[in-house]
Write a protein that holds these residues in place. Structure first.
Motif, PDB file in Angstrom:
ATOM      1  N   PRO A  40       5.084  -2.281   2.816  1.00  0.00           N
ATOM      2  CA  PRO A  40       5.802  -1.236   3.545  1.00  0.00           C
ATOM      3  C   PRO A  40       4.873  -0.089   3.949  1.00  0.00           C
ATOM      4  O   PRO A  40       4.119   0.427   3.126  1.00  0.00           O
ATOM      5  CB  PRO A  40       6.848  -0.763   2.545  1.00  0.00           C
ATOM      6  CG  PRO A  40       7.069  -1.941   1.654  1.00  0.00           C
ATOM      7  CD  PRO A  40       5.730  -2.605   1.536  1.00  0.00           C
ATOM      8  N   GLY A  41       4.901   0.259   5.219  1.00  0.00           N
ATOM      9  CA  GLY A  41       4.104   1.363   5.715  1.00  0.00           C
ATOM     10  C   GLY A  41       2.642   1.066   5.922  1.00  0.00           C
ATOM     11  O   GLY A  41       1.859   1.968   6.254  1.00  0.00           O
ATOM     12  N   LYS A  42       2.250  -0.189   5.734  1.00  0.00           N
ATOM     13  CA  LYS A  42       0.845  -0.555   5.881  1.00  0.00           C
ATOM     14  C   LYS A  42       0.686  -1.619   6.959  1.00  0.00           C
ATOM     15  O   LYS A  42       1.640  -2.278   7.351  1.00  0.00           O
ATOM     16  CB  LYS A  42       0.282  -1.066   4.559  1.00  0.00           C
ATOM     17  CG  LYS A  42       0.227  -0.014   3.464  1.00  0.00           C
ATOM     18  CD  LYS A  42      -0.496  -0.537   2.244  1.00  0.00           C
ATOM     19  CE  LYS A  42      -0.616   0.542   1.177  1.00  0.00           C
ATOM     20  NZ  LYS A  42      -1.356   0.050  -0.028  1.00  0.00           N
ATOM     21  N   GLU A  43      -0.560  -1.782   7.409  1.00  0.00           N
ATOM     22  CA  GLU A  43      -0.842  -2.810   8.398  1.00  0.00           C
ATOM     23  C   GLU A  43      -0.900  -4.184   7.736  1.00  0.00           C
ATOM     24  O   GLU A  43      -1.144  -4.309   6.539  1.00  0.00           O
ATOM     25  CB  GLU A  43      -2.177  -2.507   9.088  1.00  0.00           C
ATOM     26  CG  GLU A  43      -2.164  -1.252   9.938  1.00  0.00           C
ATOM     27  CD  GLU A  43      -3.440  -1.078  10.728  1.00  0.00           C
ATOM     28  OE1 GLU A  43      -3.486  -0.174  11.583  1.00  0.00           O
ATOM     29  OE2 GLU A  43      -4.391  -1.836  10.509  1.00  0.00           O
ATOM     30  N   ARG A  44      -0.675  -5.198   8.542  1.00  0.00           N
ATOM     31  CA  ARG A  44      -0.795  -6.564   8.058  1.00  0.00           C
ATOM     32  C   ARG A  44      -2.257  -6.835   7.708  1.00  0.00           C
ATOM     33  O   ARG A  44      -3.158  -6.479   8.464  1.00  0.00           O
ATOM     34  CB  ARG A  44      -0.306  -7.541   9.124  1.00  0.00           C
ATOM     35  CG  ARG A  44      -0.096  -8.951   8.625  1.00  0.00           C
ATOM     36  CD  ARG A  44       0.611  -9.810   9.664  1.00  0.00           C
ATOM     37  NE  ARG A  44       1.933  -9.300   9.969  1.00  0.00           N
ATOM     38  CZ  ARG A  44       2.826  -9.943  10.719  1.00  0.00           C
ATOM     39  NH1 ARG A  44       2.519 -11.127  11.235  1.00  0.00           N
ATOM     40  NH2 ARG A  44       3.996  -9.415  10.959  1.00  0.00           N
TER      41      ARG A  44
END
Length: 123
Positions: A40-44
């Motif tokens: 959540p809230g981060k890049e893949r």
């Protein structure tokens, strides 16, 4: 190529899960396969990859020694065995396919994505 990931769930820290990704369409043996995750809230981010012939595997530093990627071309399936899970491993996990292992390790170069499966690790 259509990819269908499964096997996610909730596990306590230190536990294990095995993700599976079944491919349909063109023969999966033509593709390098990989796993990514997105918290959540981060890049893949890249997790693991395996060459078409299974003789080379690659891992992101945070999962080395804990996760193992494998494939069964006869079953058109790629697996991710996750051991010693940590709360920071919590994310949606996506399987991926590309024509080479170098391409399947880079988000922008992935040709095909699975739909994602949620892994939650509780402390």
């Amino acid at each position: 190529v259509q990819l269908q990931a499964s096997g996610g769930g909730t596990v306590q820290a230190g536990g294990s899960l095995r993700l599976s990704c079944a491919a349909s369409g063109r023969s999966v043996s033509s593709y390098a396969l990989g796993w990514f995750r997105q918290a959540p809230g981060k890049e893949r981010e890249f997790v693991a990859a395996i060459r078409r012939d299974s003789d080379h595997t690659y891992y992101a530093d945070p999962v080395k020694g804990r996760f193992t990627i494998s494939r069964d071309n006869a079953k058109s399936t790629v697996y991710l065995q996750m051991n010693s899970l940590k709360p920071e491993d919590t994310a949606v996990y996506y399987c991926a396919a590309s024509t080479s292992v170098m391409l399947v390790m880079v988000t922008k170069s992935v040709m095909y994505w699975g739909q994602g499966t949620l892994v939650t690790v509780s402390s």
